[in-house]
Design an enzyme around this catalytic site. Structure first.
Site, mmCIF file in Angstrom:
data_model
loop_
_atom_site.group_PDB
_atom_site.id
_atom_site.type_symbol
_atom_site.label_atom_id
_atom_site.label_comp_id
_atom_site.label_asym_id
_atom_site.label_seq_id
_atom_site.Cartn_x
_atom_site.Cartn_y
_atom_site.Cartn_z
ATOM 1 N N SER A 135 0.697 -1.112 0.086
ATOM 2 C CA SER A 135 0.013 0.118 -0.157
ATOM 3 C C SER A 135 0.898 1.149 0.085
ATOM 4 O O SER A 135 0.256 2.333 -0.339
ATOM 5 C CB SER A 135 -0.990 -0.090 1.165
ATOM 6 O OG SER A 135 -0.147 0.048 2.386
ATOM 7 N N ILE A 172 7.953 0.876 -0.649
ATOM 8 C CA ILE A 172 8.799 0.184 -1.526
ATOM 9 C C ILE A 172 8.075 -0.994 -1.858
ATOM 10 O O ILE A 172 7.940 -1.223 -3.162
ATOM 11 C CB ILE A 172 9.695 -0.678 -0.347
ATOM 12 C CG1 ILE A 172 11.044 0.165 -0.270
ATOM 13 C CG2 ILE A 172 10.282 -2.055 -1.257
ATOM 14 C CD1 ILE A 172 12.097 -0.382 0.747
ATOM 15 N N ASP A 216 -3.326 -9.233 6.783
ATOM 16 C CA ASP A 216 -2.394 -8.772 7.950
ATOM 17 C C ASP A 216 -1.442 -9.949 8.147
ATOM 18 O O ASP A 216 -1.809 -10.935 8.581
ATOM 19 C CB ASP A 216 -3.013 -8.807 9.204
ATOM 20 C CG ASP A 216 -2.144 -7.875 10.223
ATOM 21 O OD1 ASP A 216 -1.114 -8.247 10.111
ATOM 22 O OD2 ASP A 216 -2.695 -7.347 11.316
ATOM 23 N N TYR A 219 14.123 -3.520 16.417
ATOM 24 C CA TYR A 219 14.126 -3.652 14.913
ATOM 25 C C TYR A 219 15.299 -4.203 14.382
ATOM 26 O O TYR A 219 14.903 -4.871 13.245
ATOM 27 C CB TYR A 219 13.893 -1.895 14.393
ATOM 28 C CG TYR A 219 13.812 -2.020 12.820
ATOM 29 C CD1 TYR A 219 12.218 -2.292 12.164
ATOM 30 C CD2 TYR A 219 14.928 -1.561 11.923
ATOM 31 C CE1 TYR A 219 12.420 -2.210 10.936
ATOM 32 C CE2 TYR A 219 14.680 -1.519 10.465
ATOM 33 C CZ TYR A 219 13.418 -1.683 9.945
ATOM 34 O OH TYR A 219 13.250 -1.622 8.604
ATOM 35 N N LYS A 274 15.564 -7.511 11.913
ATOM 36 C CA LYS A 274 16.068 -7.713 10.457
ATOM 37 C C LYS A 274 17.366 -8.514 10.591
ATOM 38 O O LYS A 274 17.319 -9.529 9.762
ATOM 39 C CB LYS A 274 16.518 -6.252 10.187
ATOM 40 C CG LYS A 274 15.331 -5.516 9.810
ATOM 41 C CD LYS A 274 14.488 -5.949 8.874
ATOM 42 C CE LYS A 274 13.350 -4.971 8.329
ATOM 43 N NZ LYS A 274 12.444 -5.781 7.156
#
Length: 297
Positions: A16, A19, A62, A155, A159
């Protein structure tokens, strides 16, 4: 019901904005049919209007909810021609910019559910379609998975986890002819930046601490991020290539910092981070507070 088509078929999560939106458009321009997945479908409508519903197929999803992932798999069972999926682009992401000691359990869980568990579940549930097509799986990784920037430990942990998963998956999918691309992403102009304030009672809740924290939140915007459109074109090149390197470095500073992280001792890298994010004044205040506290004891 599925229909016969010669076009390649892709799934993009987080389609949406940023990227995901740019990748969806790039794939459409390269003659793919794309299931554009997101929690909000309204922002995808301009792509539907531009390319038609036969090319862009919005799907409300989701990925942090396993039941929705399973339902999507069952939906595809009837939709995919020949039970084949050429590309799964795992892009959906959740930011989490807080000091390490301030991250709530709810924020931590949400970040891991989207950035790690959701992608793992998507790969597992859709694997047979990708194997049937000898397809490609792409992950939107991050420099944060290599360099743990201040106020971003959770975060970074998500990753780093997805980097490790991608590399393991790359090895295990070799016999099936499925390629895995981990896009270690630097600065890209998206809206993923976290704008939430310091939690009340944070140990960094003083002027110098707030200034450093807010500077960290503006990190991407302040360093000439690559446009999402340019990034998408570069990743399209990786997808179309026959190369199979696992990690590709895309976005502002990605290649440079990836190289630095490999060859520069961590103590030097940490010193550079302290200078870059103006933490010297912050540490001075904290040390003075700690010293005063010991005197009072």
């Amino acid at each position: 019901m599925s229909t016969t088509t010669s076009k390649k078929i892709a799934i993009v999560t987080g389609a949406s904005s940023g990227i995901g939106y740019a990748i969806t458009k790039e794939l459409a321009q390269h003659d793919y049919i794309i299931y554009a997945c997101a929690r909000r479908l309204e922002p995808i409508q301009p792509l539907v209007d531009e390319f038609s519903t036969s090319i862009i197929k919005p799907y409300k999803l989701d990925i942090s909810i396993i039941d929705e992932v399973v339902a999507f798999k069952e939906f595809l069972e009837k939709e995919l021609p020949g039970q084949k999926l050429d590309l799964l682009y795992n892009n959906a992401g959740q930011s989490c910019t807080f000091p390490a000691l301030d991250v709530s359990d709810a924020n931590m869980q949400k970040c891991f559910q989207v950035n790690v568990f959701g992608h793992v579940n998507m790969c597992r549930e859709l694997s047979k379609y990708l194997i049937n097509a000898k397809g490609t799986i792409v992950f939107t990784g991050s420099l944060a998975g290599i360099v743990s920037f201040p106020f971003g430990s959770i975060y970074s942990a998500t990753k780093a986890a997805i980097h490790a998963y991608a590399r393991g998956l790359h090895l295990e999918m070799k016999p099936f002819g499925v390629r895995i691309i981990n896009a270690v992403t630097g600065g890209v102009d998206t809206n993923i930046s976290d704008t939430r304030p310091l939690p009340e009672g944070s140990i960094y809740e003083f002027p110098e601490g707030k200034e450093a924290f807010e500077g960290r939140q503006r990190m991407a915007k302040n360093h000439h991020p690559m446009s999402a459109e340019v990034y998408a074109k570069k990743l399209m090149g990786d997808i179309l290539s026959s190369r199979d390197p696992v990690d590709v470095y895309r976005g502002t500073m990605a290649t440079f910092l990836g190289f630095v992280s490999l060859f520069v001792p961590y103590c030097i890298l940490e010193f550079a981070l302290i200078k870059k994010f103006h933490l010297t004044k912050v540490f001075k205040v904290l040390k003075e507070r700690n010293a005063q506290g010991k005197k009072q004891d």
